[in-house]
Structures are given as C-alpha cells and as structure tokens.
Design a protein around this motif. Structure first.
Motif, short mmCIF file in Angstrom:
data_model
loop_
_atom_site.label_atom_id
_atom_site.label_comp_id
_atom_site.label_asym_id
_atom_site.label_seq_id
_atom_site.Cartn_x
_atom_site.Cartn_y
_atom_site.Cartn_z
N ASN A 4 -72.87 5.44 7.54
CA ASN A 4 -73.40 4.73 8.70
C ASN A 4 -73.07 3.24 8.64
N VAL A 5 -73.38 2.66 7.48
CA VAL A 5 -73.24 1.21 7.31
C VAL A 5 -72.59 0.93 5.97
N VAL A 6 -71.48 0.22 6.01
CA VAL A 6 -70.89 -0.26 4.76
C VAL A 6 -70.98 -1.78 4.78
N ILE A 7 -71.53 -2.33 3.69
CA ILE A 7 -71.74 -3.78 3.57
C ILE A 7 -70.79 -4.31 2.51
N ILE A 8 -70.06 -5.35 2.85
CA ILE A 8 -69.11 -5.92 1.89
C ILE A 8 -69.62 -7.31 1.52
N GLY A 9 -69.95 -7.49 0.23
CA GLY A 9 -70.46 -8.78 -0.22
C GLY A 9 -71.66 -8.56 -1.12
N SER A 10 -72.16 -9.64 -1.73
CA SER A 10 -73.25 -9.46 -2.69
C SER A 10 -74.20 -10.65 -2.78
N GLY A 11 -74.11 -11.57 -1.82
CA GLY A 11 -75.02 -12.71 -1.80
C GLY A 11 -76.27 -12.37 -0.99
N ASN A 108 -69.06 3.86 9.99
CA ASN A 108 -69.30 3.75 11.44
C ASN A 108 -69.58 2.31 11.86
N THR A 109 -70.23 1.55 10.96
CA THR A 109 -70.37 0.11 11.19
C THR A 109 -70.07 -0.61 9.87
N LEU A 110 -69.59 -1.83 10.01
CA LEU A 110 -69.28 -2.65 8.83
C LEU A 110 -70.04 -3.96 8.95
N ILE A 111 -70.63 -4.38 7.85
CA ILE A 111 -71.23 -5.72 7.80
C ILE A 111 -70.46 -6.53 6.76
N ILE A 112 -69.83 -7.58 7.21
CA ILE A 112 -69.02 -8.39 6.30
C ILE A 112 -69.83 -9.63 5.90
N ALA A 113 -70.08 -9.73 4.61
CA ALA A 113 -70.90 -10.84 4.08
C ALA A 113 -70.26 -11.34 2.79
N ALA A 258 -61.10 -11.87 14.80
CA ALA A 258 -60.84 -13.25 15.23
C ALA A 258 -61.44 -14.21 14.19
N LEU A 259 -60.61 -15.13 13.73
CA LEU A 259 -61.03 -16.15 12.77
C LEU A 259 -60.81 -17.51 13.42
N ASP A 260 -61.54 -18.53 12.95
CA ASP A 260 -61.25 -19.87 13.47
C ASP A 260 -60.10 -20.48 12.66
N ASP A 261 -59.77 -21.73 12.98
CA ASP A 261 -58.58 -22.31 12.34
C ASP A 261 -58.73 -22.52 10.84
N GLN A 262 -59.98 -22.42 10.34
CA GLN A 262 -60.17 -22.54 8.88
C GLN A 262 -60.42 -21.21 8.20
N GLY A 263 -60.29 -20.12 8.98
CA GLY A 263 -60.41 -18.80 8.38
C GLY A 263 -61.80 -18.21 8.41
N TYR A 264 -62.78 -18.88 9.06
CA TYR A 264 -64.13 -18.31 9.18
C TYR A 264 -64.14 -17.25 10.29
N ILE A 265 -64.93 -16.20 10.10
CA ILE A 265 -65.05 -15.18 11.14
C ILE A 265 -65.79 -15.76 12.34
N VAL A 266 -65.24 -15.52 13.52
CA VAL A 266 -65.87 -16.00 14.75
C VAL A 266 -66.88 -14.95 15.21
N ALA A 282 -72.09 -11.82 8.52
CA ALA A 282 -73.31 -12.58 8.20
C ALA A 282 -73.06 -13.52 7.02
N GLY A 283 -73.80 -14.60 6.99
CA GLY A 283 -73.73 -15.52 5.86
C GLY A 283 -72.60 -16.53 6.01
N ASP A 284 -72.23 -17.10 4.88
CA ASP A 284 -71.29 -18.21 4.89
C ASP A 284 -69.90 -17.84 5.39
N VAL A 285 -69.57 -16.55 5.42
CA VAL A 285 -68.24 -16.16 5.89
C VAL A 285 -68.07 -16.46 7.39
N GLN A 286 -69.20 -16.66 8.08
CA GLN A 286 -69.15 -16.99 9.50
C GLN A 286 -69.91 -18.27 9.82
#
Ligand code: FAD
Ligand code: NDP
Length: 314
Positions: A4-11, A108-113, A258-266, A282-286
């Motif tokens: 259902n949900v895969v979360i990438i990250g550990s902060g 089915n959904t991804l959370i990138i953190a 879509a990323l901004d010019d510094q590579g952050y997720i929009v 979620a978090g500092d990646v965006q």
C-alpha cells in the motif's frame, strides 16, 4: 502484490509517516537507507548531539537517541523496516516500481522522505574526528544557543541567505560574528544582505577563506586567508558554522519528479503532493526553508494522511 505504502527515508518525516500509516493499518514498508547521502540510517539528527527544540523533551535529548525512538515507535505499530537504500524507482505507471541492491518491489503509493545533506567544506580541523560538533556545526538554529558560544566570537562560512540568516541569529549569543565569503559579492537577497550589514555585531570578510580551525576540546582559533592578497591571520573564536547550502537526496529519482533548480522535490503548496499522483514528499527533501525536525515530522504526518486518502479514493 504491491504494498500500500512504501516510505523511503529514515528521519523524522519518514518515521512520522510510518507511525500514521501503520496505525491506519496500511502496513507500511520503510527503506531506511544504508549510509544513503553519506548519513547513517536515522538521518541528519544522527550527526548532532543535543536536540533541545523538539517538543516533549524538556531536558533535551541526544539526536541519535531521538531517531532511535522514532524508529522504535514505527516498529511498534508494525512498520516493516529494511536497512537498504532505494537505488531506482519507476514512476511511469501504478503500481510504482522500486529497487534496492537486494530486492525489487511495487507500491501503490510512495512517500519520499530522503532528506538533504548539509554541505561541509573540507577545512583542516573541521572533520568528523576533529572539531566537528565540538564547536563546528552546519546548523546555527540547532546549535547556536549552546553555552559554549555565549559571548564569544563566531564564524559563519557562506554568502547566501542561509549565511545571512544564521549570522543574524548567532548575534543573539556571540560577542561578534564574522561572515566569511569566498567572493567580493554576496549571493544573498538584498534584504537579507542589508539586515546583516546593518547589524553592528556582524563583520563580513569578503574574498576570504577559512583555511584552518584549531583548538583542544572546542574551537579556539580560526585561520582566515585573504584570497586577494594571500595574507593569512589567526582570529580567536569559539564556533564555526557552515552555511554553504544543502544537497537534497533526490538523485535516485532519475528526474521522474518535478524538482526545482537546486534539486528539491516540488510539492503543491500546502500539501505533500508531487508532480506524480500517488507520490508524496515530506521533510527536508522538499523544504529548503524551515529544515527542522519538527517541520519534517509535521509534513510526514501530512504525507501519511494524503496517502491514506489517495488509496481510499483510488
Ligand atoms: P533526514 O533527517 O535528512 O533523513 C533522511 C534520511 O533518509 C537520510 O539521512 C538517509 O539516512 C535516508 N535516505 C536518503 N536517501 C535514501 C534512499 N535513497 N533510500 C533509503 N534511505 C535514504 N533540527 C531540529 O529541529 N533541531 C535540532 O537541534 C537540529 N540539529 C541539527 C544538527 C545538525 C548537525 C543537522 C545537520 C541538522 C539538524 N537539524 C535539527 C535539522 C534536522 O535534522 C532536519 O531538519 C531533519 O532531520 C530532516 O528530517 P527528514 O525526515 O527530512 O530527513
Ligand atoms: P545558496 O546556494 O544560496 O548559497 C550558498 C553560499 O555558500 C554561496 O554564497 C556560495 O558561494 C557559498 N559556498 C558554496 N560552496 C562553498 C564552499 N565550498 N566554500 C565556501 N563557500 C561556499 O544556499 P543557501 O543555503 O544560502 O540558500 C538556499 C536557498 O534557500 C536559497 O534559495 C535561499 O534564498 C533560500 N533561503 C531563504 C531564506 C530566507 O528567505 N529567509 C533563508 C535561508 C535560505 P558563491 O556565492 O560564491 O557561490
């Protein structure tokens, strides 16, 4: 079958998303990374000592201990945690596909953190086994209030908005703050520059470089070099803060979001939705502005609730 949900990250963002989705019985799977972005599983807080501004810990708490608590809380509600780094994703169709060095799977959904890594320059004296976290830091908001910096001269390296903001913040504690910038023109916005220039406690050293930091148990002396004349001098100081930017951990996305010019997720403002429906960030990646554990955790909660809503409406 796809998870259902895969979360990438550990902060804090990843584990807050895990706690919420696990309690919603979505059986989240979390990839915490193995030295991903050069940082141990647990994220940026594993690189610091005392965290004094995360609510619930009136006496403060060690960064590694706080991340261990986040992880234990995720696990308690049944999150499956893999100590692997996600190296590839395919977001071209749902279910999304992902891979680590050890497995492939569908979600089915991804959370990138996956957070961001504060950049540091390799200045002698500032390395991990030297004065890093003993007066050398990459986060003034986090560490600036420590007693060791009170009424002492401090250094900030950088010429962007972060350097101006951190230097202004540090004037509350230090006796004087030097901003060391490698060029003769600041990169920061005009208003932030002006604020720093107007502050009587700030001195800007243009076209300078920090070439050495030395001390015993903490920072005692910062050696600066005038890049125009080549002259070097030693300045007594108790702290040195890098403010030379962050690098968001988004390379593994292969340009599919879509990323901004510094590579952050929009993300769509006020949400954690990315350019691909069903993928949340979620978090500092965006977030290149607030960059705090509590804001990361808050957006992790938002991502979890949005993923839950997405799954029930699809
Ligand atoms: P991060 O903490 O950045 O963690 C993300 C982690 O995900 C990565 O580190 C890595 O382990 C993992 N990862 C990355 N890529 C992958 C991948 N491809 N696959 C799997 N896993 C991956 N904030 C405060 O509020 N208070 C403080 O006192 C404080 N002190 C700080 C001190 C220092 C030295 C630093 C650098 C930061 C500090 N911060 C503090 C800021 C705070 O740590 C961050 O804002 C917060 O950790 C961001 O959380 P996050 O969940 O976005 O991810
Ligand atoms: P920036 O990339 O804007 O600035 C980084 C600064 O560090 C630059 O001056 C750069 O020099 C310098 N630098 C980079 N690498 C080195 C190095 N190895 N040695 C010495 N100096 C180095 O990063 P910021 O973190 O300042 O800002 C990131 C984004 O966040 C920006 O969009 C900014 O506007 C925003 N922000 C906004 C704030 C606000 O509005 N309140 C507060 C903080 C950030 P050079 O100029 O020569 O390249």
């Amino acid at each position: 079958m796809a998870d259902n949900v895969v979360i990438i990250g550990s902060g804090p963002a990843a584990h807050t998303a895990a706690i919420y989705t696990a309690r919603a019985d979505l059986k989240p799977v979390l990839f915490e990374g193995f030295m991903a972005g050069g940082i141990a599983a647990g994220g940026q807080l594993t690189t610091t000592t005392d965290v004094e501004n995360f609510p619930g810990f009136p006496e403060g708490i060690g960064g590694p201990e706080l991340t261990e608590r986040f992880r234990a809380q995720s696990a308690r509600f049944g999150t499956v945690i893999h100590p692997e780094t996600v190296t590839r994703v395919d977001l071209s169709r749902r279910p999304f596909r992902y891979a680590t060095d050890e497995r492939e799977g569908e979600a089915n959904t991804l959370i990138i953190a996956t957070g961001a890594t504060a950049k540091r320059d390799d200045v002698p004296g500032t390395r991990d086994h030297e004065l890093w976290q003993k007066g050398v830091s990459a986060c003034a908001v986090c560490d600036g209030a420590l007693p060791v910096f009170r009424n002492k001269p401090l250094f900030v390296i950088g010429g962007g908005d972060s350097a101006m903001e951190e230097a202004s913040f540090l004037t509350k504690f230090g006796s004087k703050v030097y901003i060391v910038h490698r060029r003769d023109e600041l990169r920061a916005s005009k208003i932030m520059q002006q604020r720093a220039k107007d502050n009587p406690k700030i001195e800007i050293l243009y076209s300078h470089q920090v070439v050495q930091v030395s001390g015993g148990q903490g920072v005692e002396v910062v050696r600066v070099k005038d890049l125009k004349s080549g002259a070097e001098r030693d300045v007594p100081a108790a702290g040195l803060f890098f403010a030379i930017g962050h690098k968001p951990n988004t390379d593994f996305l292969g340009g599919q979001l879509a990323l901004d010019d510094q590579g952050y997720i929009v993300t769509t403002p006020g949400t954690t939705q990315t350019s691909v429906p069903g993928v949340f960030a979620a978090g500092d990646v965006q977030d290149k502005k607030w960059r705090q554990a509590i804001t990361a955790a808050g957006s992790g909660c938002m991502a979890a609730l949005e993923a839950e809503h997405f799954l029930s409406s699809h």
